[in-house]
Design a protein around this motif. Structure first.
Motif, short mmCIF file in Angstrom:
data_model
loop_
_atom_site.label_atom_id
_atom_site.label_comp_id
_atom_site.label_asym_id
_atom_site.label_seq_id
_atom_site.Cartn_x
_atom_site.Cartn_y
_atom_site.Cartn_z
N PRO A 262 0.81 -1.23 0.00
CA PRO A 262 0.00 0.00 0.00
C PRO A 262 0.83 1.27 0.00
CG PRO A 262 -0.02 -1.02 2.17
CD PRO A 262 0.65 -1.99 1.25
N LEU A 263 2.15 1.16 0.22
CA LEU A 263 3.02 2.33 0.24
C LEU A 263 3.77 2.53 -1.07
CD1 LEU A 263 4.62 1.94 3.80
CD2 LEU A 263 2.37 2.83 3.16
N ALA A 264 3.71 1.57 -1.98
CA ALA A 264 4.47 1.64 -3.23
C ALA A 264 3.75 2.55 -4.21
CB ALA A 264 4.66 0.24 -3.81
N ILE A 265 4.16 3.80 -4.26
CA ILE A 265 3.43 4.83 -5.00
C ILE A 265 3.34 4.52 -6.48
CG2 ILE A 265 5.46 6.29 -5.43
CD1 ILE A 265 2.08 7.67 -4.34
N GLU A 266 4.37 3.90 -7.06
CA GLU A 266 4.36 3.66 -8.50
C GLU A 266 3.48 2.49 -8.90
OE1 GLU A 266 8.30 1.67 -7.21
OE2 GLU A 266 6.74 2.96 -6.39
N PHE A 267 3.04 1.70 -7.92
CA PHE A 267 2.20 0.54 -8.22
C PHE A 267 0.74 0.74 -7.81
CE2 PHE A 267 6.36 -1.45 -8.37
CZ PHE A 267 6.23 -2.34 -9.42
N ARG A 268 0.45 1.84 -7.15
CA ARG A 268 -0.92 2.05 -6.70
C ARG A 268 -1.67 2.94 -7.69
NH1 ARG A 268 0.58 -1.44 -4.49
NH2 ARG A 268 -0.98 -2.26 -5.91
N VAL A 349 12.77 8.84 6.66
CA VAL A 349 12.35 8.42 5.32
C VAL A 349 10.84 8.25 5.34
CG1 VAL A 349 12.67 6.75 3.46
CG2 VAL A 349 14.54 7.18 5.08
N PRO A 350 10.09 9.34 5.12
CA PRO A 350 8.62 9.24 5.18
C PRO A 350 8.07 8.46 4.00
CG PRO A 350 9.28 11.43 4.46
CD PRO A 350 10.54 10.72 4.85
N SER A 351 6.90 7.87 4.20
CA SER A 351 6.21 7.19 3.11
C SER A 351 5.65 8.24 2.15
CB SER A 351 5.08 6.34 3.66
OG SER A 351 4.22 5.92 2.61
N PRO A 352 5.93 8.12 0.85
CA PRO A 352 5.36 9.08 -0.11
C PRO A 352 3.83 9.05 -0.11
CG PRO A 352 7.15 7.86 -1.12
CD PRO A 352 6.86 7.19 0.19
N ARG A 353 3.25 7.86 0.02
CA ARG A 353 1.80 7.79 0.12
C ARG A 353 1.36 8.21 1.51
NH1 ARG A 353 -1.96 3.22 -1.66
NH2 ARG A 353 -3.31 4.97 -2.22
N PHE A 354 0.28 8.95 1.57
CA PHE A 354 -0.31 9.45 2.82
C PHE A 354 0.54 10.53 3.48
CE2 PHE A 354 -1.05 4.81 2.44
CZ PHE A 354 -2.36 4.86 1.98
N ARG A 355 1.53 11.05 2.75
CA ARG A 355 2.43 12.04 3.34
C ARG A 355 1.70 13.32 3.71
NH1 ARG A 355 5.73 13.94 6.62
NH2 ARG A 355 7.50 15.19 5.90
N GLU A 399 7.50 -3.78 10.92
CA GLU A 399 8.72 -3.42 11.65
C GLU A 399 9.94 -4.16 11.09
OE1 GLU A 399 8.29 -4.49 15.71
OE2 GLU A 399 7.97 -6.63 15.33
N GLN A 400 9.68 -5.19 10.31
CA GLN A 400 10.78 -5.93 9.68
C GLN A 400 11.26 -5.29 8.38
OE1 GLN A 400 9.80 -10.19 9.39
NE2 GLN A 400 8.14 -9.85 10.86
N GLN A 401 10.59 -4.20 7.95
CA GLN A 401 10.93 -3.57 6.67
C GLN A 401 11.52 -2.18 6.85
OE1 GLN A 401 10.65 -5.46 4.02
NE2 GLN A 401 9.66 -7.09 5.20
N THR A 402 12.13 -1.92 8.01
CA THR A 402 12.63 -0.58 8.30
C THR A 402 14.07 -0.34 7.83
OG1 THR A 402 13.33 -1.29 10.50
CG2 THR A 402 11.11 -0.36 10.29
N GLY A 403 14.74 -1.38 7.39
CA GLY A 403 16.14 -1.23 6.98
C GLY A 403 16.28 -0.56 5.63
N ARG A 404 17.50 -0.15 5.32
CA ARG A 404 17.78 0.49 4.04
C ARG A 404 17.66 -0.53 2.91
NH1 ARG A 404 21.00 4.94 2.31
NH2 ARG A 404 21.63 5.34 4.46
N LYS A 418 13.32 -0.59 2.89
CA LYS A 418 12.71 -1.78 2.32
C LYS A 418 11.20 -1.62 2.21
CE LYS A 418 16.23 -4.87 4.30
NZ LYS A 418 16.46 -5.99 5.26
N ALA A 419 10.62 -0.91 3.15
CA ALA A 419 9.16 -0.74 3.17
C ALA A 419 8.64 -0.11 1.89
CB ALA A 419 8.75 0.11 4.37
#
Length: 624
Positions: A262-268, A349-355, A399-404, A418-419
């Motif tokens: 749901p955060l992948a802006i180019e796929f939504r 690193v904010p999420s582009p979606r819902f920013r 929480e497992q997707q917070t790494g670079r 990664k998120a």
């Protein structure tokens, strides 16, 4: 920088000043202007116009071709660069690698979407956060002020915002298309007043008489048999009768079959599949935001102007993997969307979606297992309430997707987590529909989530006015075209179209009495976007001259076949739109140089000369 005729003095915040430090007042550009000293001879202006191929969106392609043809006629070396939807959005929204693009904006619910779209502080961020790189201190101030205002005061501010945007043209609105969809109502029928393919529509679907029956002979009417063959027959009948019923919809966009993050802006896109799986504290119902996952949310003011919300979740909420959903998940969601690294990287690193929504939140805290406190600061309640529509994410998954992200297709100076690039192959949400399976470039299959709160008998309205559907599966099947989707409906192999249809397919729907046509106005406008970080597009007068090469009435008739409304403002033609920007046969600010799609070349060339550009003897427009 010019000022409009109003009596409010702009209040320039430190953040706004820093955001535009070193930028020329008339450029509207966020990057430092490179010196042109030492250039021997000016070159012909060259521009590329990026958009999607005709197979993906013929409307965007035709708008781009129309513009490029006219750019060439005024002496600009221009070309159309087609690319896939995800490549286009990646270049425009993430990498900021473009001159001009043509696309459809995803739409909006509140005029505050203009703040993240055009405020200078978002110019270095990803997503639909000022992809143009536009900077205007007066506009920044007004965008911030309108979040604190209501009623007539906010309307007045929004009108000034629109005048500034239309005058400076960081993007040119072409028009608002109508969303065209179709359904076959002999098996299931939804409420006519709800948009097809919206969550409320799916939750309003009612089974029509005769659905679920089979041709198999029932036990009551069958001739008694005692042989093993008879037992086998009855077993087969039982299996036939218990086969899962599937509500079948069509997609013309393959992206959801490849990525369900749901955060992948180019796929939504507008297919809304992820919104069926991920619930939010509140949902839009009949135009209002009502409690959904939340049992209630209350707004109070603390101090002189600090808005605070106390949100209480419903009892016994669970994720699709049967893990309890608690207030900690809600608090995590807002913290995570504001910084998907959760403090693990040197910068957020904010999420582009819902920013745009999460930027309104100052702090969030889980005060009990079901209660959340959200502080907004100085924000008007109608603007702040939209924050409740942010989808809640399970902390134990994300929480497992917070790494670079070590390998990424994003060409950006900013860190990427990664998120933001994870394809989320097995989504875990809390929505009314649970993920079952997906097949790349083929389909996505969901099922009603039987432990959803809507399955309870004691849910009060307005959420209680909806119900889980009676079918067992919800399938989104990829089809090659709008016409192919209509053919499946005609043959009874699909129940509805999730993706919008093209105007040329409307007549086929009208000729079939088993199909229903659904047309609604979209808030997602087609537009031409300019990268104002670079010359000559950093010059607002140049952008205005380019905008006059777009014949909006002609494009609405020729490309959209009348299923669209031309507009000058990104807010359309009514409501809070100033009278001077409402459509009256032609663009009220920048009318087309010509008529019926035919450009008056000399008039268009003359405008470029009047703003300081020169032509060679053979008609090439020079860059300096």
């Amino acid at each position: 920088m010019t000022r409009e005729d109003d009596n409010d003095t702009p209040r320039l915040t430190r953040r706004a000043v820093l955001a535009t430090l070193g930028v020329g007042a008339t450029s509207g550009c966020l990057r430092s202007i490179q010196s042109t000293a030492g250039r021997d001879t000016p070159d012909q202006i060259s521009l590329s116009v990026k958009t999607v191929p005709a197979d993906d969106d013929p409307r965007a392609t035709r708008i781009a071709r129309f513009l490029v043809t006219n750019l060439q006629q005024v002496g600009i070396d221009a070309k159309v660069v087609p690319m896939s939807r995800e490549e286009l959005l990646r270049d425009v929204l993430l990498n900021h690698s473009f001159d001009i693009y043509v696309a459809q904006h995803p739409g909006y619910r509140d005029p505050d979407f203009l703040r993240p779209l055009t405020h200078s502080m978002f110019g270095v961020e990803l997503g639909w956060q000022n992809p143009f790189g536009y900077a205007n201190l007066e506009l920044d101030d007004r965008l911030e002020r309108q979040t604190r205002q209501t009623g007539a005061a906010r309307t007045k501010k929004l009108k000034r915002i629109q005048r500034t945007l239309v005058r400076n043209q960081p993007f040119s609105v072409v028009g608002f298309p109508e969303s065209i969809r179709a359904t076959r109502d002999d098996r299931y029928a939804g409420r006519d007043d709800l948009p097809v393919n919206s969550l409320p529509w799916y939750l309003s679907l009612s089974e029509q008489e005769g659905v679920g029956t089979t041709d198999a002979t029932s036990d009551e009417t069958a001739t008694p048999q005692t042989t093993s063959a008879a037992n086998e027959t009855r077993t087969t009948d039982t299996e036939t009768a218990s086969e899962p019923t599937t509500f079948r919809t069509t997609l013309t966009d393959a992206r959801p079959t490849e990525n369900l993050n749901p955060l992948a802006i180019e796929f939504r896109g507008p297919e809304r599949i992820t919104s069926l799986m991920y619930d939010s504290p509140g949902r839009y119902v009949d135009g209002d935001i009502v409690p959904w996952l939340a049992e209630s949310f209350e707004m109070t003011t603390e101090g002189s102007d600090r808005l605070v919300s106390r949100l209480r979740l419903r009892e016994d909420l669970r994720w699709h993997d049967d893990t309890p959903l608690t207030a900690d998940d809600v608090a995590f969601t807002f913290e995570f969307l504001q910084d998907t690294s959760m403090g693990n990287l040197s910068t957020a690193v904010p999420s582009p979606r819902f920013r745009g929504l999460t930027s309104l939140v100052e702090s969030v805290e889980a005060t009990s297992e079901r209660d959340v406190r959200i502080e907004f600061g100085s924000v008007a309640e109608p603007v702040a309430r939209r924050v409740f529509t942010v989808p809640v994410l399970p902390e134990h998954v994300w929480e497992q997707q917070t790494g670079r992200a070590m390998a990424s297709s994003l060409n950006t100076d900013s860190a990427v987590t990664k998120a933001l690039v994870w394809n989320n192959p097995n989504p875990v949400g809390s929505g009314p529909f649970r993920f079952v399976s997906s097949s790349v470039k083929q389909s996505v299959v969901l099922e009603p989530y039987e432990d959803h709160f809507l399955a309870r008998d004691d849910v009060a309205s307005p959420a209680g006015g909806f119900h889980l559907p009676t079918f067992d599966r919800l399938e989104f099947a990829l089809v090659p075209s709008s016409g192919a989707a209509v053919e499946l409906l005609q043959r009874g192999e699909a129940d509805a179209t999730a993706s919008t249809l093209l105007p040329e397919d409307v007549s086929a729907i009208g000729r079939n009495d088993k199909l229903s046509l659904h047309v609604s106005q979209s808030s997602g406008f087609y537009h031409v976007g300019y990268n104002v970080r670079q010359a000559p597009l950093s010059n607002p007068r140049f952008r205005r001259a380019v905008a006059r090469l777009i014949d909006k009435p002609f494009l609405v008739d020729d490309v959209f076949r009348g299923y669209a409304s031309p507009a000058s403002s990104p807010l359309g033609n009514d409501g809070v739109v100033p009278a001077g920007l409402r459509w009256k046969g032609q663009d009220p600010e920048l009318p087309f140089h010509g008529s019926e799609g035919e450009l008056e070349v000399e008039a268009a060339r003359s405008e470029f000369e009047q703003i300081g550009y020169r032509y060679t003897k053979n008609g090439r427009l020079l860059s300096g």
